[in-house]
Structures are given as structure tokens and as C-alpha cells.
Design an enzyme around this catalytic site. Structure first.
Site, PDB file in Angstrom:
ATOM      1  N   LYS A   1       0.907  -1.016  -0.153  1.00 17.84           N
ATOM      2  CA  LYS A   1      -0.146  -0.002  -0.206  1.00 17.84           C
ATOM      3  C   LYS A   1       0.871   1.009  -0.372  1.00 17.84           C
ATOM      4  CE  LYS A   1      -2.052   3.213   2.267  1.00 17.84           C
ATOM      5  NZ  LYS A   1      -1.910   4.133   1.735  1.00 17.84           N
TER       6      LYS A   1
ATOM      7  N   GLU B   1       9.031   1.466  10.853  1.00 20.99           N
ATOM      8  CA  GLU B   1      10.225   2.456  10.725  1.00 20.99           C
ATOM      9  C   GLU B   1       9.516   4.474  10.787  1.00 20.99           C
ATOM     10  OE1 GLU B   1      12.674   5.354   9.267  1.00 20.99           O
ATOM     11  OE2 GLU B   1      12.216   4.452   7.625  1.00 20.99           O
TER      12      GLU B   1
ATOM     13  N   CYS C   1      13.331  10.820   7.077  1.00 25.58           N
ATOM     14  CA  CYS C   1      12.967  10.498   8.543  1.00 25.58           C
ATOM     15  C   CYS C   1      14.804  10.235   9.245  1.00 25.58           C
ATOM     16  CB  CYS C   1      13.072   9.352   8.398  1.00 25.58           C
ATOM     17  SG  CYS C   1      13.461   8.128   7.217  1.00 25.58           S
TER      18      CYS C   1
ATOM     19  N   GLU D   1       9.769  16.302  15.313  1.00 23.14           N
ATOM     20  CA  GLU D   1       9.923  16.764  13.821  1.00 23.14           C
ATOM     21  C   GLU D   1       9.181  16.900  12.784  1.00 23.14           C
ATOM     22  OE1 GLU D   1       9.024  12.504  12.420  1.00 23.14           O
ATOM     23  OE2 GLU D   1      10.785  12.838  11.549  1.00 23.14           O
TER      24      GLU D   1
HETATM   25  P1  ADP Z   1       2.462  11.790   6.913  1.00 19.52           P
HETATM   26  O1  ADP Z   1       1.884  11.439   7.865  1.00 19.52           O
HETATM   27  O2  ADP Z   1       3.450  12.046   6.281  1.00 19.52           O
HETATM   28  O3  ADP Z   1       1.893  11.609   5.111  1.00 19.52           O
HETATM   29  P2  ADP Z   1       1.398   8.622   7.208  1.00 19.52           P
HETATM   30  O4  ADP Z   1       2.741   8.179   8.697  1.00 19.52           O
HETATM   31  O5  ADP Z   1       0.933   9.698   7.857  1.00 19.52           O
HETATM   32  O6  ADP Z   1       2.170  10.153   7.187  1.00 19.52           O
HETATM   33  O7  ADP Z   1       1.699   7.889   6.974  1.00 19.52           O
HETATM   34  C1  ADP Z   1       2.285   7.108   5.586  1.00 19.52           C
HETATM   35  C2  ADP Z   1       1.783   5.633   5.404  1.00 19.52           C
HETATM   36  O8  ADP Z   1       0.808   5.344   6.283  1.00 19.52           O
HETATM   37  C3  ADP Z   1       0.890   6.139   4.413  1.00 19.52           C
HETATM   38  O9  ADP Z   1       0.969   4.967   3.189  1.00 19.52           O
HETATM   39  C4  ADP Z   1      -0.445   5.869   4.426  1.00 19.52           C
HETATM   40  O10 ADP Z   1      -1.722   6.011   3.710  1.00 19.52           O
HETATM   41  C5  ADP Z   1      -0.389   5.229   5.510  1.00 19.52           C
HETATM   42  N1  ADP Z   1      -1.695   5.136   6.957  1.00 19.52           N
HETATM   43  C6  ADP Z   1      -1.736   6.771   7.456  1.00 19.52           C
HETATM   44  N2  ADP Z   1      -2.593   5.667   8.461  1.00 19.52           N
HETATM   45  C7  ADP Z   1      -2.771   4.881   8.317  1.00 19.52           C
HETATM   46  C8  ADP Z   1      -3.517   3.881   9.301  1.00 19.52           C
HETATM   47  N3  ADP Z   1      -4.071   4.701  10.017  1.00 19.52           N
HETATM   48  N4  ADP Z   1      -3.628   2.945   9.188  1.00 19.52           N
HETATM   49  C9  ADP Z   1      -3.001   2.423   7.800  1.00 19.52           C
HETATM   50  N5  ADP Z   1      -2.315   3.108   7.271  1.00 19.52           N
HETATM   51  C10 ADP Z   1      -2.078   4.644   7.306  1.00 19.52           C
END
Ligand code: ADP
Length: 496
Positions: free
Chosen positions: A191, A266, A300, A399
Site C-alpha cells: 500500500k 521505521e 526521517c 520532527e
Molecule cells: P504522513 O503523515 O507523513 O503522510 P503517514 O504516517 O500518515 O505519513 O503515512 C504513511 C503511510 O501510512 C501512508 O501509506 C498512509 O496512507 C498510511 N496510513 C495513514 N494512516 C493509516 C492508518 N490509520 N492505518 C494504516 N495506514 C495508515
């Protein structure tokens, strides 16, 4: 200079709505929904992409399970390696397409995107060497009965892996996880981030073209909550590998407890970069600038806390200001641009919020701190340097994930170590010195998964990468990651 010409293959790619890849077939989302992917330099829509929901998650996990229990398990390790070599060759042959897609959806300068595409092929090639080298061992056990006993271990793939990746290195983050998945004989549901799904779609097309069997890699484009969350909760997923924010990492770890998935994470960082008084100051300041401004600071491991010995503070600040103000901001497709936009409007507003709060909380603005005047579209922000003598402004502690460095001065080494380690994160740290003794002593004392001495952001597929404290669980790349994608079975044979 103007933007490079897009390859015809890229134009064609963007002209067609992109679909999910489940069990070897490209298909629309079950609910027929799509979402738009934006070019962060122009704020124009690039392409519509299928938006997966829970039904698609179920289908993709079932396809990954069937491939895991079926044909993929029967492939020899040598053949898995060969298929991966083919994939690496295809990635090299299509590197410019991959690079253009990365720049279009992420915004980074094309030179950096080309570097990402080349290194991604090398990472797959590194992991292609692993399938034939994942070995068990024979162990000299000592049964109480004294009976002769043979004990050996088997290393088996852990199973169906959910791979949830972010947008900052949209191709690298896919291959860091797909490499060990394919090498160990696992299967995957990938994903990508909703901001950057396109290069992942192209990668999966190449995976198909390389002849990797149907169902081994499934692709679900979609949003965090609607696609990522049901995938993280799915009880037929054996392992989840996530890269992203610490906040979402925590949700993933909680979701994984339903069926006690193996989890690797990570996460974020606020990495300390230390300049000692004897350092080559020009080189250290250039390294500090590259360490924070590379990839618009959306890394990161960004070198976001800079500790400069007070005897060289003025000199370093002057050099750092010179580097920060020499960046050319503009479309990543223009080879003259050395810094692109942030990935999204949301990211821009987060970073802008930090710039305002940082000043309100007493950090002194040395340069940058605002949107560039000559660019009225695109999510651009100037490279920014703060000086925070008190070291308690948000920009010194949290961050930001943008091109913002906060400089602090130091004079006592023991105090420096405790200040550098005083963070919930522990991803990376670095130092600049010519003093070998000081370098190795500090490297041992800094609580971080990577320590860089007279360099920054050096990563290699043969070397482990990961975080201490709230920066994550486990290590990626190298022999260490193979352990995260395999189970170890201990077999006893009574020889009496
Ligand atoms: P950012 O805040 O920098 O966009 P995220 O940690 O939100 O980074 O996103 C990293 C990945 O996690 C993306 O693929 C995002 O779609 C996914 N993601 C965001 N929220 C969730 C969730 N609640 N459960 C699973 N995956 C998620």
C-alpha cells in the site's frame, strides 16, 4: 532552463486511470472509487487512481495467501533470485520513467529522483543474492538423558506481509520491503502513500513483466484510513512492515495485536548533528546543509538538530546561511532546480505552522522562514535556519519533516551527549571531527540506529537501518532484515 520533456511512456501512463493489482489482474476498486494524485509543483491533477476499500483488502490478502501456499513456495531459491535479477534489470531499463514519475508526484529534483531509481534497482539486486543464502544451523544440544539428539533449524518465510509505505522516497520505500519479501519467499500486499502511488504502480507493472507469479505482489492504492487501516487489522496478514509517522506507527502496532502479527516499524526522527571544534568547517557546514535540505527536508533521518561548538558557531552559521540561500527552488522537472516543493498542501501548512511557532517560542530566524515570493503556485517553502539558544522551542524538539534546521551551541562534551540523546527519537546522529578518539567515543554514546562520521545519509543495502526508542522497531536491509521476514523452526531428532 526549462522543464525536461516527459517520456512518451510517462505521458501515456498518466493518460490512463490506474487500477489495483490483485492476484495477477489489474482491476477497478470494488466500489468503483478513485482518488486524484496531484503534482505538488503545479497543484494540477496528474492522474486518477483506484481507491481500495475493505473488500479489495480482503481480495488482495486472499490472493497473497493463495500464492504463498501455492506456486511461490514451490519456486527454488535460485529461481526466486533469478526473477529478482530480471526485475532489477527492468527497473534499470525503465529508470528514467520511474524517475519522472517520482518527480511528478513527489516534487523532488529530477537528479535526486534519478538517483532514487538507480539505487532502487541496486537494492533489488542486493536482495536477489539472498534466497540461496538463507540458512539454518545445526546446534550441539545437551539432552538431560544423554541420548544422542540431532537438532537443526529451518528458516521459513513468515507468510503474507502488508507493506505500508510513505511518500518521501516512494520507490525506495517499496523496495526496502519488497526486497526481503521476495528473497525470503513471502508474499505481499503493498500500500503506497496516497500522495505518491504512481511510481508504485509502474514498479508493480515491472514485477509482473519480470515473471514474478500472480498473487506474490498485490497492489492496493488508497487512503490511510480506508485502505491502510483494514490491511493493518486483517487477521490473515502474518507480518506488517510500516514506514511513516510515529503517530500512525502506534496505530499500526495496536492494529497488529488482533492476530499478533510480526511488526517492523521505521518511524520519525529528530537527529542530532554535531560539529566539533577541530572539524573541517567548510565540509561540516556543507554536510549539515545537505543533511537537512536534501529531499526538501522530508527525510526521517534529516539532520534537524545541529549542535555546533561555540568556538566555531559564527563561522558555521555564516556558511550554513550561504548554503541555504543558494538553493534554487522550482519544479523538480527543471534541471536547474536544486529544491522542489513539499509533497502537499497539508505538509506545507504543517511546516509553515512550525516556522511561526518556532519564532513565537523564541527561536531566532537566521534565514528563510517563508514561502518564496517568486513562486505563487506549488507547495514551496524556503530552506530555513533557526538558532535556539534555550533549546526548548518546538523547532528544536519536534520532527518538522521540512527544510528547517535548528542550531544550538555547546561547549562541554558530556553535557552535549546528554542533550543530543534527550529526545524521544533515536534514528540517526552524526558528527564532524578529525579527532578519531572523540569520533568513536561519541559514536558509542549516541543513542541512534545510524551514526555518520564526517558524512550524512549514507545508506547501503548491506548495512542495517532502523531506530532506537520511538524511531521504530527492528532493522531494514542487510542480513538483519531477513530475520524479520523469516520464522526459525527448531527440529529435534532422537537418534537413540
Ligand atoms: P504522513 O503523515 O507523513 O503522510 P503517514 O504516517 O500518515 O505519513 O503515512 C504513511 C503511510 O501510512 C501512508 O501509506 C498512509 O496512507 C498510511 N496510513 C495513514 N494512516 C493509516 C492508518 N490509520 N492505518 C494504516 N495506514 C495508515
Amino acid at each position: 532552463m526549462s522543464d525536461i520533456e516527459l517520456l512518451p511512456a510517462v505521458r501515456e501512463f498518466l493518460a490512463t486511470p490506474r487500477r489495483l493489482f490483485i492476484g495477477g489482474s489489474w482491476q477497478d476498486a470494488a466500489l468503483g472509487q478513485t482518488f486524484a494524485v496531484e503534482n505538488p509543483a503545479t497543484e494540477q491533477v496528474l492522474c486518477e487512481v483506484a481507491e481500495a476499500s475493505e473488500t479489495d483488502v480482503d481480495a488482495a490478502v486472499a490472493a497473497a495467501r493463495a500464492a504463498f501456499e501455492g506456486p511461490w513456495r514451490r519456486e527454488t531459491p535460485a529461481r526466486r533470485g533469478l526473477l529478482m535479477m530480471r526485475l532489477a534489470d527492468l527497473m534499470e531499463a525503465h529508470a528514467e520513467e520511474l524517475a519522472q514519475l517520482i518527480t511528478l508526484e513527489n516534487g523532488k529534483p529530477i537528479a535526486n529522483a534519478r538517483g532514487e531509481a538507480a539505487s532502487a534497482a541496486n537494492i533489488i539486486r542486493y536482495f536477489a543474492g539472498w534466497p540461496t543464502k538463507i540458512e539454518g544451523s545445526t546446534i550441539p544440544v545437551s539432552p538431560a538423558s544423554g541420548a544422542p539428539m540431532l537438532n537443526y533449524t529451518l528458516r521459513e518465510p513468515v507468510g503474507v506481509c502488508a507493506l505500508i509505505v510513505p511518500w518521501n522516497f516512494p520507490l525506495t520505500m517499496c523496495v526496502w520491503k519488497l526486497g526481503p519479501v521476495l528473497a525470503s519467499g513471502c508474499t505481499a500486499v503493498l500500500k503506497p502513500a496516497e500522495q505518491t502511488p504512481l511510481v508504485a504502480v509502474r514498479l508493480v507493472q515491472l514485477i509482473e513483466q519480470a515473471g514474478i507469479p500472480a498473487g506474490v505482489v498485490n497492489l492496493l492504492t488508497g487512503l490511510g484510513v480506508r485502505t491502510g487501516a483494514p490491511l493493518a487489522q486483517h487477521t490473515d496478514v502474518d507480518k506488517i512492515a510500516f514506514t511513516g509517522s510515529t503517530q500512525v506507527g502506534r496505530l499500526i502496532a495496536q492494529a497488529a495485536t488482533g492476530n499478533m502479527k510480526k511488526v517492523s516499524l521505521e518511524l520519525g526522527g529528530k537527529s542530532p548533528n554535531i560539529i566539533l571544534p577541530d572539524a573541517d568547517i567548510a565540509r561540516a557546514a556543507k554536510g549539515a546543509s545537505d543533511g537537512i535540505f536534501y529531499n526538501q527536508g522530508q527525510v526521517c533521518t534529516a539532520a534537524s538538530r545541529l549542535y555546533v561548538h561555540q568556538s566555531v558557531l559564527d563561522q558555521v552559521l555564516a556558511e550554513l546561511r550561504r548554503h541555504a540561500t543558494s538553493y534554487v527552488l522550482g519544479s523538480g522537472l527543471n534541471p536547474a532546480s536544486s529544491m522542489g516543493p513539499l509533497v502537499s498542501g497539508r505538509q506545507l501548512s504543517t511546516v509553515s505552522g512550525y516556522l511561526q511557532r518556532g519564532q513565537a517560542e523564541g527561536a531566532e530566524l537566521i534565514c528563510g522562514g517563508k514561502r518564496p515570493e517568486h513562486l505563487d503556485t506549488g507547495h514551496f517553502i524556503e530552506p530555513t535556519v533557526f538558532l535556539d539558544r534555550a533549546e526548548n522551542a518546538c523547532v528544536a524538539r519536534e520532527e518538522i519533516f521540512g527544510p528547517v534546521v535548528t542550531v544550538m551551541s555547546w561547549s562541554d562534551t558530556d553535557e552535549l551527549v546528554s542533550r543530543a540523546n534527550d529526545s524521544p527519537f533515536g534514528l540517526a546522529a552524526g558528527l564532524w571531527t578529525r579527532d578519531l578518539r572523540a569520533a568513536h567515543r561519541l559514536a558509542a554514546e549516541l543513542k541512534a540506529g545510524s551514526v555518520w562520521i564526517n558524512c550524512w545519509n549514507v545508506v547501503d543495502p548491506a548495512s542495517p537501518f532502523g531506530g532506537y526508542k520511538q524511531s521504530g522497531w527492528g532493522r531494514e536491509m542487510s542480513k538483519h532484515v531477513i530475520g524479520a521476514y523469516t520464522e526459525t523452526k527448531s527440529v529435534f531428532v532422537d537418534l537413540a
